[in-house]
Enzyme design. Structure first.
Site, PDB file in Angstrom:
ATOM      1  N   GLU A 109       0.818  -1.218   0.000  1.00 46.66           N
ATOM      2  CA  GLU A 109       0.000   0.000   0.000  1.00 46.66           C
ATOM      3  C   GLU A 109       0.850   1.265   0.000  1.00 46.66           C
ATOM      4  O   GLU A 109       0.440   2.285  -0.533  1.00 46.66           O
ATOM      5  CB  GLU A 109      -0.944  -0.001   1.212  1.00 46.66           C
ATOM      6  CG  GLU A 109      -2.015   1.060   1.132  1.00 46.66           C
ATOM      7  CD  GLU A 109      -3.247   0.735   1.953  1.00 46.66           C
ATOM      8  OE1 GLU A 109      -3.870   1.688   2.435  1.00 46.66           O
ATOM      9  OE2 GLU A 109      -3.594  -0.445   2.113  1.00 46.66           O
ATOM     10  N   ASP A 141      -3.023  -3.140   3.038  1.00 49.48           N
ATOM     11  CA  ASP A 141      -3.520  -3.326   4.401  1.00 49.48           C
ATOM     12  C   ASP A 141      -4.619  -4.379   4.443  1.00 49.48           C
ATOM     13  O   ASP A 141      -5.469  -4.452   3.548  1.00 49.48           O
ATOM     14  CB  ASP A 141      -4.060  -2.004   4.957  1.00 49.48           C
ATOM     15  CG  ASP A 141      -2.946  -1.000   5.214  1.00 49.48           C
ATOM     16  OD1 ASP A 141      -1.770  -1.400   5.199  1.00 49.48           O
ATOM     17  OD2 ASP A 141      -3.253   0.194   5.415  1.00 49.48           O
ATOM     18  N   TYR A 185       0.010  -2.209  13.459  1.00 46.66           N
ATOM     19  CA  TYR A 185      -0.874  -1.460  12.559  1.00 46.66           C
ATOM     20  C   TYR A 185      -1.817  -0.530  13.334  1.00 46.66           C
ATOM     21  O   TYR A 185      -2.523  -0.978  14.243  1.00 46.66           O
ATOM     22  CB  TYR A 185      -1.670  -2.461  11.725  1.00 46.66           C
ATOM     23  CG  TYR A 185      -2.541  -1.847  10.672  1.00 46.66           C
ATOM     24  CD1 TYR A 185      -1.981  -1.254   9.537  1.00 46.66           C
ATOM     25  CD2 TYR A 185      -3.924  -1.847  10.807  1.00 46.66           C
ATOM     26  CE1 TYR A 185      -2.783  -0.693   8.566  1.00 46.66           C
ATOM     27  CE2 TYR A 185      -4.734  -1.286   9.834  1.00 46.66           C
ATOM     28  CZ  TYR A 185      -4.159  -0.714   8.713  1.00 46.66           C
ATOM     29  OH  TYR A 185      -4.963  -0.143   7.752  1.00 46.66           O
TER      30      TYR A 185
END
Length: 735
Positions: free
Chosen positions: A8, A104, A314
């Site tokens: 990403e 993600d 994350y």
């Protein structure tokens, strides 16, 4: 044949490339023997704007609404064209046999990659990397367990439905309102209910009538003790009847003779677990309360700690739990973060075995990503900025806290009878600090004590003991209105908007709770920022208030768009699509019908929009009068003509502190005439301020300070007589 990995962001791509031993830099990618790693910059492709379907849509006209594209077109985001072309070139290489989606792990991440592949016209086989952190270990394990891309087709359908539905409802309704009332008015299924929640709170405050209430306090000098009156029937500590309380006080002063008897001493052992681990919203709330960071600032800091420093997992997660597969890594994570101020607290945990049952581990409460915790990456605190250290500190201490045993204390409730009335006192004795030991300066979380009976250190008393020379006095106060929203409480309301649902539908309320409420953890910060930049919200201190523009917008917008139920309904259906129990076509058919109905309501609306912030200043571009608006941290003039869009800043809140009261000052004016103004009345010209700061040595940046502190740290580790030692090193004493 090689595998193409699409990440990403560039930073994640570099980490993956390093683990996969890809070292050859090519245009927009990194190549190795078996893999090519490329990246997006977030989204590279998005749904096309209306004018891509027909040039007539360049002009906003009511007769062209609603716009119903079928099928939807995709367009490359102009700022990211170069990277898109680089990714596309890699996709169509003849030696690329399969594509691994490494964006993600979630609905939006799936959409980022799928839109790129669709726009590029790729038909190659897909695999999916699904990981929650970008440490080397997590990447290696993820690639050892790649999943079939076809398993995520339903998730992709749900992501596309969400994007297309927001396009149909948001763009059509925004254009309709703007054309109908000739003003820049925007709406959407998330931002409009958010405004409606703030409006409802402001209405509650406006209608609130404070009521005086009364209580009685008894004080004993020896032993030192404060007692609070309690109603024997209602158990309340206050009464709204002044006459009654006056009678009770007179009776006490007359009959009791200043004496009370201890009726009961109840000691109850209690335990409290540490607060659960952080998800993004909880972290944003805490950072706002403690450091006054906006939701957007906290997310940006977290992103740096995740991507650049790689010390936290994350950030865009909505879970406060861990999955069972993370448990074996906990000791490794403790060792990694056990440096500096965390060395002692982490060291104790490393040395002892983990409890068999961990209250923060629950697979059923982890969807895409687990809670935010430290990674196994070695930490260098001196490489972090002050802001990064603060956020890292919050996460690490919470992580340490959940691994410690419960906080244990003994709660003592004392009941005293005097003159036929009941008085009480509370006190706690700490038996074990437990998880609070993870907080050096004590935990200052949301432990709200009963404000009417405050905790105190109680003397050693037993039933039957007599308290002499009690003095009685009347206490009084007024009920308080609900507080205005600030960023922390607004995030809470967006996450749990069930209280603002008019329907009372329990299934919808549950769905909103399960799906994270209005917006997502990833989008709420941007939504709040957008409401400020659209001049729908303004700040007074920490309080968030609606502007006149927002109040009028809520009068003009269709009722459905103001309700959280719309998002609940969509999320229920999107969840079914992602699980394969609802077809994408059925959902989109309903959305198209709803969009037509919505535009019909706006067209037939009878309201009016009036600019009540019009000034006599004319726009230097088009000549029309300008509007005075307040942004999040500034005051500006904006042209009323939405096509012109000219704006000028009149003043902005600076980081410069007033030398008198030390509050932040506003910078007003333009060019050399700029002046710092403080609310305490202090004023100072910009030039004079700069000269004063030079004399005070304010030319030093944060980076200079960090560099100096690092140098000092190194010097403290070296021998103090280093230069003298070097001089003597060459002397041979045995000659």
């Amino acid at each position: 044949m090689k595998s193409l990995v699409i990440a990403e962001k560039p930073s994640v791509a570099r980490d993956i490339a390093r683990v996969l031993k890809c070292g050859s830099q090519i245009n927009g990618a990194i190549e190795g023997g078996a893999y090519i790693v490329t990246w997006g910059l977030g989204h590279l492709v998005e749904l096309a704007d209306p004018e891509a379907y027909d040039p007539k849509y360049k002009e906003w006209k009511m007769e062209d609404l609603p716009m119903m594209p079928e099928p939807f077109k995709l367009e490359v985001i102009r700022q990211t064209t170069k990277q898109y072309q680089a990714v596309k070139a890699q996709i169509h290489r003849k030696d690329v046999g399969e594509i691994i989606i490494a964006t993600d792990a979630g609905r939006e991440g799936e959409l980022v990659a799928r839109l790129i592949l669709k726009k590029a016209g790729s038909q190659k086989p897909l695999k999916r990397l699904w990981i929650s952190s970008v440490t080397d270990k997590a990447i290696r394990e993820g690639f050892a367990n790649l999943r079939d891309g076809r398993d995520y087709e339903n998730l992709y359908d749900a992501a596309m439905c969400r994007a297309e539905a927001d396009w149909l409802v948001g763009i059509n309704a925004t254009r309709a309102l703007t054309c109908k009332y000739n003003a820049q008015l925007s709406c959407g299924r998330v931002q409009t209910p958010t405004l409606a929640m703030i409006a409802r709170r402001e209405e509650e405050i406006r209608k609130f009538v404070p009521q005086p209430y009364y209580g009685i306090q008894a004080k004993c000098a020896s032993p030192a003790l404060t007692l609070t009156w309690q109603d024997g029937e209602t158990k309340s500590f206050r009464s709204f009847d002044r006459a009654r309380m006056d009678r009770v006080l007179s009776a006490l002063q007359g009959a009791a003779g200043g004496t009370g008897v201890v009726a009961e001493v109840r000691r109850t052992p209690k335990k409290t677990q540490a607060p659960l681990l952080y998800d993004l919203t909880e972290l944003q709330r805490d950072a706002n309360k403690r450091f006054n960071y906006s939701a957007k600032e906290t997310l940006n800091i977290m992103q740096r700690l995740y991507e650049n420093h790689k010390v936290l997992t994350y950030p865009r997660t909505d879970s406060r739990y861990l999955s069972a597969d993370i448990v074996p890594t906990l000791k490794e994570r403790l060792k990694a973060c056990g440096v500096g101020p965390y060395k002692l607290a982490a060291g104790r945990l490393v040395a002892r075995p983990l409890p068999e049952k961990l209250f923060f581990v629950d697979n059923s409460k982890v969807s895409d990503h687990h809670a935010i915790i430290p990674t196994e990456q070695f930490v260098q605190l001196d490489h972090m900025t002050v802001d990064e250290r603060r956020i890292y500190d919050l996460v690490v201490r919470r992580f340490l806290a959940v691994l410690y045993p419960p906080y244990e204390y003994e709660q003592t409730n004392l009941t005293v009878k005097a003159g036929g009335e009941r008085f009480v006192a509370h006190g706690n004795i700490v038996r074990s600090q437990g998880w609070k030991a993870a907080y050096e300066d004590g935990y200052d979380g949301d432990e709200e004590e009963d404000q009417e009976v405050k905790g105190q250190q109680l003397p050693d008393l037993k039933p039957g003991d007599v308290l002499n020379r009690l003095t009685f006095g009347l206490t009084e106060g007024k009920t308080k209105p609900p507080a205005h929203f600030n960023e922390a409480t607004l995030l809470s309301a967006m996450e749990n908007p069930a209280a603002y649902m008019e329907s009372g539908d329990k299934e919808m309320a549950r769905t909103l709770g399960e799906t994270g409420g209005l917006g997502t953890v990833a989008t709420r910060a941007d939504i709040i920022e957008k409401l400020f930049s659209s001049f729908l919200l303004e700040k007074r201190g920490k309080d968030i208030l609606l502007t006149s523009k927002a109040k009028q917008l809520l009068e003009l917008v269709p009722e459905d768009l103001k309700k959280p139920e719309l998002t609940a309904d969509w999320e229920m259906k999107l969840s079914k699509i992602s699980k394969g129990s609802l077809k994408r076509a059925a959902f989109m058919s309903d959305i198209r019908s709803y969009s037509r109905e919505l535009i019909g309501q706006i067209k037939s609306g009878e309201g009016q929009f009036r600019h009540d912030n019009l000034t006599n200043t004319k726009c230097p571009v088009c000549g029309k009068k300008m509007l005075l608006v307040k942004g999040k941290n500034s005051e500006m003039l904006v042209c009323q003509d939405r096509e012109c869009g000219h704006r000028e800043t009149l003043s902005r809140t600076s980081n410069a502190r007033c030398p008198v009261c030390h509050k932040k000052m506003e910078l007003k004016g333009k060019g050399d005439g700029q002046v710092f103004v403080c609310r305490c009345g202090y004023k100072e010209k910009l030039k004079a301020f700069q000269e004063r700061r030079k004399k005070e040595g304010a030319g030093v940046t944060k980076r200079d300070v960090a560099k100096y502190l690092n140098q000092q740290s190194k010097e403290t580790e070296e021998p103090l007589n280093d230069a003298f030692a070097r001089m003597l090193a060459g002397i041979k004493l045995d000659q």
